[in-house]
Design a protein around this motif. Sequence first.
Motif, PDB file in Angstrom:
ATOM      1  N   GLN A   1     -79.667  -7.927  43.774  1.00  0.00           N
ATOM      2  CA  GLN A   1     -79.242  -8.199  44.957  1.00  0.00           C
ATOM      3  C   GLN A   1     -77.750  -8.918  45.693  1.00  0.00           C
ATOM      4  N   THR A   2     -77.863 -10.678  44.721  1.00  0.00           N
ATOM      5  CA  THR A   2     -77.067 -11.421  44.862  1.00  0.00           C
ATOM      6  C   THR A   2     -76.070 -11.095  44.265  1.00  0.00           C
TER       7      THR A   2
ATOM      8  N   ALA B   1     -72.061 -10.386  46.906  1.00  0.00           N
ATOM      9  CA  ALA B   1     -71.267 -11.230  46.459  1.00  0.00           C
ATOM     10  C   ALA B   1     -69.905 -10.186  45.358  1.00  0.00           C
ATOM     11  N   GLY B   2     -70.374  -9.182  45.644  1.00  0.00           N
ATOM     12  CA  GLY B   2     -69.323  -7.597  45.654  1.00  0.00           C
ATOM     13  C   GLY B   2     -69.570  -7.793  44.440  1.00  0.00           C
ATOM     14  N   GLY B   3     -70.301  -7.600  43.328  1.00  0.00           N
ATOM     15  CA  GLY B   3     -70.259  -7.242  42.282  1.00  0.00           C
ATOM     16  C   GLY B   3     -70.910  -6.083  42.107  1.00  0.00           C
ATOM     17  N   THR B   4     -71.430  -5.408  40.718  1.00  0.00           N
ATOM     18  CA  THR B   4     -71.947  -4.082  40.691  1.00  0.00           C
ATOM     19  C   THR B   4     -72.630  -4.447  39.177  1.00  0.00           C
TER      20      THR B   4
ATOM     21  N   TYR C   1     -87.728 -11.335  40.056  1.00  0.00           N
ATOM     22  CA  TYR C   1     -86.575 -12.169  39.934  1.00  0.00           C
ATOM     23  C   TYR C   1     -85.465 -11.554  39.485  1.00  0.00           C
ATOM     24  N   SER C   2     -85.303 -10.507  38.022  1.00  0.00           N
ATOM     25  CA  SER C   2     -83.949 -10.052  37.779  1.00  0.00           C
ATOM     26  C   SER C   2     -83.626  -8.726  39.108  1.00  0.00           C
TER      27      SER C   2
END
Length: 113
Positions: free
Chosen positions: A97-98, A102-105, A91-92
Motif C-alpha cells: 500500500q505504501t 508513492a507511485g510504484g507498482t 506487514y507485507s
Amino acid sequence: MVPLAINGGIGFGAKLTHKQLIELVKHLDEDTEVEITTFQQLYIEIPESKLEVTKKELENVGFSRYPVGPYVKSLRICKFSSSGGRGRHAYSDRIKQTYCRAGGTISFTSSIH
C-alpha cells in the motif's frame, strides 16, 4: 489483443478457487494459451474491446490484476517467525500500500515458505 497479468490475490501460497477458474475460462477462447510465470502470475491476452469488462469480472472473483512489463513482480514473506509467518502477511500488505501510494507498482504475490 492486450496482455493481462493476474493472480489469485494476496494469500498464503499460490492457490485459485473454483469460482476463479470458472471465471477465467469464460474469458479465454478455445485455442488461447495461459502462461504461468515464476512470479505465480497468469498471463492472458484479452481483446481490447473486452478489456474493461474482463478486468472487472476477474476482480469480482478475487483475482488481482497487474501490468505486464518491467515492474516489481513479487514480495514474499517467510514463516520463520514466532507467529508462523501470519503476522508478516499484514506487514507485507502495508508495504504494498505504501509503495503504490508513492507511485510504484508491485505485482503482489505473497507466499509463506
